[in-house]
Design a protein around this motif. Sequence first.
Motif, short mmCIF file in Angstrom:
data_model
loop_
_atom_site.label_atom_id
_atom_site.label_comp_id
_atom_site.label_asym_id
_atom_site.label_seq_id
_atom_site.Cartn_x
_atom_site.Cartn_y
_atom_site.Cartn_z
N ARG A 30 0.83 -1.21 0.00
CA ARG A 30 0.00 0.00 0.00
C ARG A 30 0.86 1.26 0.00
NH1 ARG A 30 -3.61 -0.13 4.95
NH2 ARG A 30 -1.95 -1.40 5.86
N CYS A 31 0.28 2.33 -0.51
CA CYS A 31 0.97 3.61 -0.65
C CYS A 31 0.98 4.39 0.66
CB CYS A 31 0.30 4.48 -1.70
SG CYS A 31 0.30 3.80 -3.37
N THR A 32 2.02 5.18 0.85
CA THR A 32 2.01 6.20 1.89
C THR A 32 1.18 7.38 1.37
OG1 THR A 32 3.97 7.33 1.04
CG2 THR A 32 4.33 5.52 2.61
N PRO A 33 0.81 8.33 2.22
CA PRO A 33 -0.01 9.46 1.75
C PRO A 33 0.60 10.23 0.59
CG PRO A 33 -0.10 9.34 4.13
CD PRO A 33 0.91 8.30 3.70
N ILE A 34 1.91 10.53 0.62
CA ILE A 34 2.51 11.29 -0.47
C ILE A 34 2.54 10.47 -1.75
CG2 ILE A 34 4.89 10.64 0.10
CD1 ILE A 34 3.67 14.04 -1.29
N GLN A 35 2.72 9.17 -1.64
CA GLN A 35 2.68 8.31 -2.83
C GLN A 35 1.27 8.24 -3.41
OE1 GLN A 35 4.22 4.75 -1.07
NE2 GLN A 35 6.35 5.43 -1.15
N ALA A 36 0.27 8.09 -2.54
CA ALA A 36 -1.11 8.02 -2.99
C ALA A 36 -1.55 9.33 -3.64
CB ALA A 36 -2.03 7.69 -1.82
N GLY A 55 10.81 10.76 5.60
CA GLY A 55 10.53 9.37 5.93
C GLY A 55 9.17 8.88 5.50
N THR A 56 8.54 9.55 4.54
CA THR A 56 7.19 9.17 4.13
C THR A 56 7.11 8.58 2.73
OG1 THR A 56 6.76 11.44 3.43
CG2 THR A 56 6.06 10.84 5.65
N GLY A 57 8.25 8.32 2.11
CA GLY A 57 8.23 7.63 0.83
C GLY A 57 8.30 8.51 -0.40
N LYS A 58 8.85 9.73 -0.27
CA LYS A 58 8.97 10.59 -1.45
C LYS A 58 9.91 9.99 -2.49
CE LYS A 58 10.33 14.25 0.78
NZ LYS A 58 10.29 13.75 2.16
N ALA A 60 10.61 6.82 -3.19
CA ALA A 60 9.93 5.76 -3.94
C ALA A 60 8.91 6.33 -4.90
CB ALA A 60 9.27 4.77 -2.98
N ALA A 61 8.24 7.41 -4.51
CA ALA A 61 7.24 8.03 -5.38
C ALA A 61 7.87 8.49 -6.69
CB ALA A 61 6.55 9.19 -4.67
N PHE A 62 8.95 9.26 -6.60
CA PHE A 62 9.51 9.77 -7.86
C PHE A 62 10.28 8.69 -8.63
CE2 PHE A 62 13.02 11.46 -5.00
CZ PHE A 62 14.09 10.78 -5.57
N LEU A 63 10.84 7.71 -7.95
CA LEU A 63 11.50 6.62 -8.66
C LEU A 63 10.49 5.75 -9.42
CD1 LEU A 63 14.23 5.49 -6.10
CD2 LEU A 63 14.61 6.56 -8.34
N LEU A 64 9.38 5.42 -8.78
CA LEU A 64 8.35 4.62 -9.45
C LEU A 64 7.79 5.37 -10.65
CD1 LEU A 64 6.46 3.16 -6.36
CD2 LEU A 64 7.75 1.84 -8.07
N ALA A 65 7.53 6.67 -10.50
CA ALA A 65 7.01 7.45 -11.62
C ALA A 65 8.03 7.51 -12.75
CB ALA A 65 6.65 8.86 -11.15
N THR A 66 9.30 7.69 -12.40
CA THR A 66 10.36 7.75 -13.41
C THR A 66 10.48 6.44 -14.16
OG1 THR A 66 11.63 9.39 -12.13
CG2 THR A 66 12.83 8.09 -13.76
N PHE A 67 10.58 5.35 -13.43
CA PHE A 67 10.77 4.04 -14.06
C PHE A 67 9.56 3.67 -14.92
CE2 PHE A 67 13.66 2.66 -10.29
CZ PHE A 67 14.65 3.51 -10.77
N ASN A 68 8.35 3.95 -14.41
CA ASN A 68 7.15 3.61 -15.17
C ASN A 68 7.11 4.39 -16.48
OD1 ASN A 68 4.40 2.10 -14.68
ND2 ASN A 68 3.88 4.04 -15.65
N ASP A 69 7.55 5.64 -16.44
CA ASP A 69 7.60 6.46 -17.64
C ASP A 69 8.54 5.83 -18.68
OD1 ASP A 69 6.73 9.49 -18.29
OD2 ASP A 69 8.66 9.07 -19.23
N LEU A 70 9.69 5.42 -18.24
CA LEU A 70 10.68 4.86 -19.17
C LEU A 70 10.25 3.50 -19.71
CD1 LEU A 70 14.10 5.83 -17.54
CD2 LEU A 70 12.49 7.20 -18.86
N LEU A 71 9.51 2.74 -18.89
CA LEU A 71 9.08 1.41 -19.31
C LEU A 71 7.87 1.44 -20.23
CD1 LEU A 71 9.44 -0.42 -15.87
CD2 LEU A 71 10.90 -0.75 -17.89
N THR A 72 7.14 2.53 -20.25
CA THR A 72 5.90 2.59 -21.02
C THR A 72 5.96 3.58 -22.18
OG1 THR A 72 4.96 4.23 -19.49
CG2 THR A 72 4.47 1.90 -19.07
N ALA A 349 9.46 5.52 8.24
CA ALA A 349 8.52 4.52 7.71
C ALA A 349 7.59 3.99 8.78
CB ALA A 349 9.29 3.38 7.05
N GLY A 350 7.09 4.89 9.65
CA GLY A 350 6.09 4.47 10.60
C GLY A 350 6.61 4.07 11.96
N ALA A 351 7.93 3.96 12.12
CA ALA A 351 8.48 3.62 13.43
C ALA A 351 8.38 4.83 14.35
CB ALA A 351 9.94 3.19 13.28
N GLU A 352 8.68 4.62 15.62
CA GLU A 352 8.72 5.71 16.58
C GLU A 352 10.16 6.08 16.88
OE1 GLU A 352 6.51 4.57 20.02
OE2 GLU A 352 4.57 4.81 19.03
#
Length: 428
Positions: A30-36, A55-58, A60-72, A349-352
Motif C-alpha cells: 500500500r501507498c504512503t499518503p505522499i505516494q497516494a 521518511g514518508t516515501g517521497k 519511492a514516489a519519484f523513482l516509481l514514476a520515473t521508471f514507469n515512464d521509461l518502461l511505457t 517509515a512508521g516507526a517511533e
Amino acid sequence: MSTHLTDIHFSSLGLHPALLKALDDMGYDRCTPIQAATLPKLLAGHDIAGQAQTGTGKTAAFLLATFNDLLTLPEIQGRRRNEPRALIMAPTRELAIQIYNDGLKLAAQTELRLTVVYGGAGYEEQRKSIENGVDVLIGTTGRLIDYYKQGVYGLEAIDVVVLDEADRMFDLGFIADIRYLLRKMPPPADRLNMLFSATLSQRVLELGYEHMNDAEHIQVERDLVAAGNIREMLYYPSNEERIPLLLGLFDTLTPDRAIVFTNTRRAGEEVWAYLAAYGLNAGLLTGDVPQKKRIALLDELKDGKLAVLVCTDVAGRGLHIEGVSHVFNYDLPDDPEDYVHRIGRTARAGAEGDAISFASEETAINLPAIENYIEHKLPTSAITADLLREPVSPQHMIRMSPAHRENKPHRRGGPRGARPSGSRHGRR
C-alpha cells in the motif's frame, strides 16, 4: 506502520508489472499518503511539486514514476547509449547514493541501467559507467555539469527530470547549475518534471515552476511539519553541562542507534572525541571526510557496527537509515527547516523515535524561530544530577584526525542495551 499507509494499493495504480513485482519482493503493498497523492497524477503525465515530512516515501514516489515512464513511453529513435532518459539531481553525495541504492531495488525486475555520479571519488569509474550505457542518471550538479561539458553524456533524450530536496538545492547556490542543465534538455512540455522535498518555500516553487509544465503543488500533512510519531524533548544545559548531559542520556536512554547533530565541524570533532573516550563506538561525518570513508560510516551505522554517528548537516537530509531510535541536537540549528530534516532521521517509515535538543547558551537564540516554524512549543525537561556523567578526557583522541583515522575498537560496542496523449508524445 498502518497509520502511515493509505488504503491505496500499488496494484491499483496501473504501474508496470516489473515494478509491481519489485514492490512485492520488497514487501510493499500500500501507498504512503505522499505516494497516494502524487503517483496517480505523475503516471498520467502531470508535473508535480511534492511536499511531505521526511521518511514518508517521497523517494519511492519519484523513482516509481520515473521508471514507469521509461518502461511505457517509447524512447527517441537513434538515442545513443550515453544519452540518459531520466536525470535525477540531488544536493549531496550521500543523498545521490541513497537514491541510487533505492533505485536498484525498485528496478531489479527491469533492464533499466542506473548510474550515480558525485564528486570526491571514482572519477574515471563513473565516467566509464555513463559511456557504457545509462537510462537513469543520478548525481550531484557539479559532477553532472563536469561530465556534460566534456561530452560524456547528452541530454537530448531526457523524458524525466527530478529535483530531490529541491529547497536545499537552491539554498546551496545550485540555481545556476540546475538552470544550465535544464536548458540543455527538451522543453518542459516534452518531459515529466518533479520537485520533491520536506520543505518547499514559495521562492523555490516559483523558481521550479519556471522549468515545469503547469505543475501542481501537492502538500501532505501540512499541519504536521514534524512527524507525529517523534517524541520531542528540550533541555537547557549550560555549555559545561552539554557533554555530561549527552553522556548521561546515552546511559539512561540506551539508544539502539543514534545520530548527534552539531552546527560546526569543530563541535562535531569534540563531541565525537568525548563519546569515543567514554566507550561508545562512535563515528564522525563532516564535510572534509573522504568520500569512501563517508559511505563506509553510513554503512556501519546501518549495519549496527556504529552505535552513534556525529554529523554536521551534511547528513541531515534525505538519508534513510532504518533503526535510528534517537536524534540529538547538540546544537540547535540556525535554520528552522534543518530542525525538521534532522529529527526526520528517526521514526522512519512508521516507526517511533526520540528527538532530543539542547538549547545552550550559544544556540538558545534559535529556539523561537524553530518553534514558530513547527507551530508548537517543544516540551522541556529538567536537568537533574542523575542525568549527568563525568566525561573521560579525550585529549589523546582529539589530536587524531577523524577524517583519516581508522575506526578502532572500544571497550563497549555501543550503549547498553496509462498517460493521455499530449505534447510529450509529439517528438517520438
